[in-house]
Write an enzyme that holds these catalytic residues in place. Structure first.
Site, PDB file in Angstrom:
ATOM      1  N   CYS A 126       0.840  -1.194   0.000  1.00  0.00           N
ATOM      2  CA  CYS A 126       0.000   0.000   0.000  1.00  0.00           C
ATOM      3  C   CYS A 126       0.882   1.254   0.000  1.00  0.00           C
ATOM      4  CB  CYS A 126      -0.943   0.111   1.200  1.00  0.00           C
ATOM      5  SG  CYS A 126      -2.089  -1.255   1.341  1.00  0.00           S
ATOM      6  N   ARG A 173       3.872  -0.322  -4.773  1.00  0.00           N
ATOM      7  CA  ARG A 173       3.580  -0.818  -3.424  1.00  0.00           C
ATOM      8  C   ARG A 173       2.257  -1.577  -3.357  1.00  0.00           C
ATOM      9  NH1 ARG A 173       6.855   1.848   0.195  1.00  0.00           N
ATOM     10  NH2 ARG A 173       5.552   1.211   1.927  1.00  0.00           N
ATOM     11  N   TRP A 221      -2.726  -2.695  -1.583  1.00  0.00           N
ATOM     12  CA  TRP A 221      -2.399  -4.108  -1.729  1.00  0.00           C
ATOM     13  C   TRP A 221      -3.239  -4.805  -0.672  1.00  0.00           C
ATOM     14  CZ3 TRP A 221      -0.331  -8.206   1.081  1.00  0.00           C
ATOM     15  CH2 TRP A 221       0.135  -9.299   0.330  1.00  0.00           C
ATOM     16  N   ASN A 242      -1.424   2.385   5.552  1.00  0.00           N
ATOM     17  CA  ASN A 242      -0.546   1.325   5.056  1.00  0.00           C
ATOM     18  C   ASN A 242      -0.185   0.495   6.275  1.00  0.00           C
ATOM     19  OD1 ASN A 242       1.512  -0.225   3.935  1.00  0.00           O
ATOM     20  ND2 ASN A 242       3.046   1.363   4.277  1.00  0.00           N
ATOM     21  N   GLY A 243      -0.628  -0.775   6.291  1.00  0.00           N
ATOM     22  CA  GLY A 243      -0.300  -1.616   7.443  1.00  0.00           C
ATOM     23  C   GLY A 243      -1.477  -2.485   7.827  1.00  0.00           C
ATOM     24  N   GLU A 251      17.059 -17.576  -8.305  1.00  0.00           N
ATOM     25  CA  GLU A 251      16.709 -16.216  -8.698  1.00  0.00           C
ATOM     26  C   GLU A 251      16.110 -16.191 -10.108  1.00  0.00           C
ATOM     27  OE1 GLU A 251      16.239 -13.571  -7.225  1.00  0.00           O
ATOM     28  OE2 GLU A 251      16.420 -11.966  -8.683  1.00  0.00           O
ATOM     29  N   LYS A 266      12.374 -14.841 -10.877  1.00  0.00           N
ATOM     30  CA  LYS A 266      12.077 -13.771 -11.851  1.00  0.00           C
ATOM     31  C   LYS A 266      10.962 -14.224 -12.784  1.00  0.00           C
ATOM     32  CE  LYS A 266      13.456 -11.401 -10.140  1.00  0.00           C
ATOM     33  NZ  LYS A 266      13.988 -10.702  -9.051  1.00  0.00           N
ATOM     34  N   GLU A 324       7.525 -14.497 -10.935  1.00  0.00           N
ATOM     35  CA  GLU A 324       6.992 -13.196 -10.508  1.00  0.00           C
ATOM     36  C   GLU A 324       6.302 -12.453 -11.638  1.00  0.00           C
ATOM     37  OE1 GLU A 324       9.623 -11.043  -7.135  1.00  0.00           O
ATOM     38  OE2 GLU A 324      10.698 -11.403  -8.982  1.00  0.00           O
ATOM     39  N   HIS A 332      16.440 -36.470  -7.398  1.00  0.00           N
ATOM     40  CA  HIS A 332      15.677 -36.868  -6.209  1.00  0.00           C
ATOM     41  C   HIS A 332      14.265 -36.309  -6.229  1.00  0.00           C
ATOM     42  CE1 HIS A 332      19.289 -38.606  -4.571  1.00  0.00           C
ATOM     43  NE2 HIS A 332      19.925 -37.455  -4.765  1.00  0.00           N
ATOM     44  N   LYS A 363       6.334  -4.259  -4.343  1.00  0.00           N
ATOM     45  CA  LYS A 363       7.795  -4.181  -4.255  1.00  0.00           C
ATOM     46  C   LYS A 363       8.273  -4.142  -2.819  1.00  0.00           C
ATOM     47  CE  LYS A 363      11.839  -2.431  -6.325  1.00  0.00           C
ATOM     48  NZ  LYS A 363      12.172  -3.788  -6.739  1.00  0.00           N
TER      49      LYS A 363
HETATM   50  C1  G6P Z   1       9.077  -8.249  -2.307  1.00  0.00           C
HETATM   51  C2  G6P Z   1       9.542  -7.930  -3.704  1.00  0.00           C
HETATM   52  C3  G6P Z   1      10.813  -8.712  -4.039  1.00  0.00           C
HETATM   53  C4  G6P Z   1      11.880  -8.455  -2.978  1.00  0.00           C
HETATM   54  C5  G6P Z   1      11.353  -8.761  -1.577  1.00  0.00           C
HETATM   55  C6  G6P Z   1      12.331  -8.307  -0.504  1.00  0.00           C
HETATM   56  O1  G6P Z   1       8.614  -9.546  -2.261  1.00  0.00           O
HETATM   57  O2  G6P Z   1       8.526  -8.226  -4.650  1.00  0.00           O
HETATM   58  O3  G6P Z   1      11.304  -8.313  -5.301  1.00  0.00           O
HETATM   59  O4  G6P Z   1      13.007  -9.239  -3.244  1.00  0.00           O
HETATM   60  O5  G6P Z   1      10.131  -8.051  -1.352  1.00  0.00           O
HETATM   61  O6  G6P Z   1      12.467  -6.908  -0.579  1.00  0.00           O
HETATM   62  P1  G6P Z   1      13.609  -6.108   0.118  1.00  0.00           P
HETATM   63  O7  G6P Z   1      13.263  -4.661  -0.099  1.00  0.00           O
HETATM   64  O8  G6P Z   1      13.587  -6.478   1.565  1.00  0.00           O
HETATM   65  O9  G6P Z   1      14.884  -6.486  -0.519  1.00  0.00           O
END
Ligand code: G6P
Length: 625
Positions: A2, A27, A74, A100-101, A498, A502, A505, A521, A620
């Site tokens: 948010c 956000r 969000w 936000n929270g 990673e 990606k 996501e 396995h 994010k």
């Molecule tokens: C969210 C984002 C990710 C990020 C993670 C940790 O899930 O979508 O892209 O890696 O938060 O974020 P930070 O700001 O703690 O690195």
């Protein structure tokens, strides 16, 4: 999670609020809304879905209001429908609140309010806040200039949880009240105008002068400035600081998406990180300069890393380096798990928190808990904590005394790319410096690996300049696959994770990262000609092993894509398609190996026509637990 924004001043508020929301959409983007105050009334507009829907609704609105608050959501409590969108209001439409929270005790509060005759119109936790404020205002006997501030103060003291709020009221058109408890909130200062937002990026085109509220602080914003108070009502003296960020940082600069722009910024980011930590003319000491971080070195016997998401993957690469190069036993924890099942405390432990935003709720809470545990166990002993973050002004930046700043510039795309590269560089520098100081790496070996590290930016440039087109074609071919397996070993196992993250996501394709040797396995059962297997095969200690693992997948008719050296004939034999990367020491290979995987995920999502920068359900910066 948010985004909130507020404006009070001499300009028309709505365009400023909408621009702020557009900067905060990373956000959350389940719904959006705003409330303004003019001519003694509160005006509320809300719409489900992305900001574009709110913009459409606003097109017919002729608002001249000069004060307002806005929100991009969000969803946590309540579906992303219009009635759950913020701002939320009291029963008489006199008070509006954005949050936000999460208000954790909202059920109990709601029961009390309903018993007192309040009618609720949403399923959210937030709606209790305007009702409580309205209740306190109704009972208030205070002078006008204190009444709203005091009503909000009484309210925040009734709330449990992590929250940042902004409040406007129809009868108080000359002020916005904001409060912060464990969720970010900044106040920005202009000429005869004051702003508030969840993040400085929302306000960069208006001001560079910011004040970050601390937990348990609230402020009364008027066009002339901000008065800051504690939740106990004590007046506090706080001074803004000036950032030197260009508003261009939050523009796409000709790229189709922020994510693509940020992938292409990586050579510059790695260069900048290295330049700021490498001493040009070293004397007898280390050629690396990590500032106060070196004060932590003498006591380190072991290291624990806490992080979430992509930052957790950077932590895994960090573990490999800290153990294999510096010889320090290291563990890596998901912050959300660490919070509730921390390992037993051991003296000599350095705790490293990794968070690009510096605002991830789980990471902050895990670190706060660990700080508290250490203070209780060893009162008076200096704390051994290090933060790795891209935002020095963040909550993490204020929580921990020792920091490595990753200097990647603002990242807007929800999927982290350039900040991951910068986190890796931070771990390289830390591990190499520790190894040198502990005699695990002599000066020549250190200088040699640093020389290679300095070649990395031009090697990433080579990938971006010569390989992007071929990767885009491959992505077109794979745009409709349902499953992808990513394999890696050793230091490149986290890169397999990673790469898979990606893809998941932003393209919504199921993808799994596995240590290549583990495939037999379990995941091998998934393989058939429809499942691409992306294998990281970089020269070094596990090169031949990885190629054998890839052969096992090939024998099950899987479509094999390799990330590896172009000049190795064996590699060409094994893989159906090779995504070539320049050869460099195995230890450094993650920095180049991740780039083709970022591009592959990006182009697959783009070919599927998806919203790459704002993938569904994600945010994010996850500022709720
Ligand atoms: C969210 C984002 C990710 C990020 C993670 C940790 O899930 O979508 O892209 O890696 O938060 O974020 P930070 O700001 O703690 O690195």
């Amino acid at each position: 999670m948010c985004g909130i924004v507020g404006y009070i001043g001499t300009q028309v508020a709505v365009p400023i609020l909408i621009e702020g929301l557009s900067r905060l959409e990373y956000r959350g983007y389940d719904s959006a809304g705003l409330a303004t105050v003019s001519q003694g009334d509160l005006h509320l507009v809300r719409a489900p879905g992305k900001l574009v829907n709110l913009r459409e609704k606003l097109a017919s609105l002729d608002s001249t209001a000069r004060v307002g608050i806005a929100h991009t959501r969000w969803a946590t409590h309540g579906k992303p429908e219009e009635r759950n969108a913020h701002p939320h209001i009291d029963g008489h439409t006199r008070v509006a609140v954005v949050q936000n929270g999460i208000v954790e005790n909202h059920r109990v509060l709601r029961e009390h309010l309903e018993a007192a005759g309040c009618t609720f119109t949403s399923d959210t936790d937030t709606e209790v806040i305007p009702h409580l404020i309205a209740q306190h205002l109704a009972q208030s006997t205070l002078p006008r200039y204190m009444a709203l501030l005091e009503a909000v103060r009484q309210t925040v003291n009734q709330l449990q949880g992590a929250f940042a709020i902004a409040v406007v009221a129809a009868d108080y058109p000359d002020e916005i009240i904001v409060a912060r408890q464990q969720a970010p909130l900044v106040v920005g200062f202009g000429q005869g105008e004051v702003f508030c937002a969840s993040d400085t990026t929302a306000l960069l085109s208006h001001t560079q002068a910011f004040l970050s509220l601390e937990n348990g602080e609230m402020a009364r914003l008027t066009p002339l400035g901000a008065e800051v108070y504690s939740f106990a009502g004590e007046r506090l003296t706080r001074y803004p600081r000036t950032l030197d960020w260009s508003p261009a940082l939050v523009e796409k600069q000709g790229f189709r998406h922020f994510m693509l722009k940020e992938i292409y910024e990586q050579p510059g980011v790695v260069r900048a990180c290295l330049e700021s930590h490498l001493i040009q003319e070293p004397t007898d000491g280390s050629p690396l300069c990590l500032g106060t971080v070196t004060e932590l070195y003498p006591t380190i016997e072991r290291i624990q890393i806490v992080a979430c998401g992509t930052s957790w993957h950077a932590g895994l690469v960090g573990r490999h380096l800290l153990e294999q190069v510096a010889g320090i036993p290291t563990t890596v924890h998901y912050a959300s798990e660490f919070r509730y099942s921390p390992p037993p405390l051991q003296p000599g432990t350095l705790t490293i928190g990794v968070t690009q935003s510096g605002e991830t709720a789980d990471t902050l809470a895990a670190l706060e808990m660990e700080v508290h545990r250490c203070q209780v166990a060893w009162p008076g002993r200096p704390l051994a904590f290090l933060g790795i973050t891209n935002r020095l002004e963040s909550s993490l930046g204020r929580l921990l005394p020792h920091l490595i700043h990753t200097q990647a510039g603002i990242e807007i795309g929800v999927a982290a790319t350039k900040t991951f590269a910068a986190q890796l560089v931070a771990f390289y520098l830390l591990a190499f410096d520790l190894a040198f100081q502990r005699g695990k790496l002599d000066r020549n070996a250190l200088q040699d690996i640093l020389n290679h590290l300095q070649q990395v930016p031009s090697q990433i440039e080579w990938i971006l300049e010569t390989q992007a087109e071929a990767i885009e074609h491959l992505a077109h071919e794979f745009r409709d696959v349902h499953n992808v397996v990513y394999l890696g070993r050793g230091i490149n196992f986290p890169i397999a994770l990673e790469g898979a993250l990606k893809l998941k996501e932003i393209s919504y394709i199921h993808a799994e990262g596995y240590p290549a040797g583990e495939m037999k396995h379990g995941p091998i059962a998934l393989l058939d000609p429809q499942v691409p297997v992306v294998t990281l095969a970089l020269p070094g200690s596990v090169f031949e092993k990885v190629l054998s693992n890839a052969q096992e997948a090939k024998a099950r008719d899987a479509r094999l894509i390799g990330v590896g050296p172009a000049d190795d004939p064996h590699v060409h034999e094994v893989f159906h398609t090779l995504l070539p990367v320049p050869t460099l020491p195995e230890l450094l290979s993650p920095l180049v190996a991740v780039v083709p995987l970022q591009l592959l995920a990006y182009y697959i999502a783009a070919h599927r026509g998806l919203d790459v920068d704002q993938p569904r359900n994600l945010a994010k910066s996850v500022t709720v637990e």
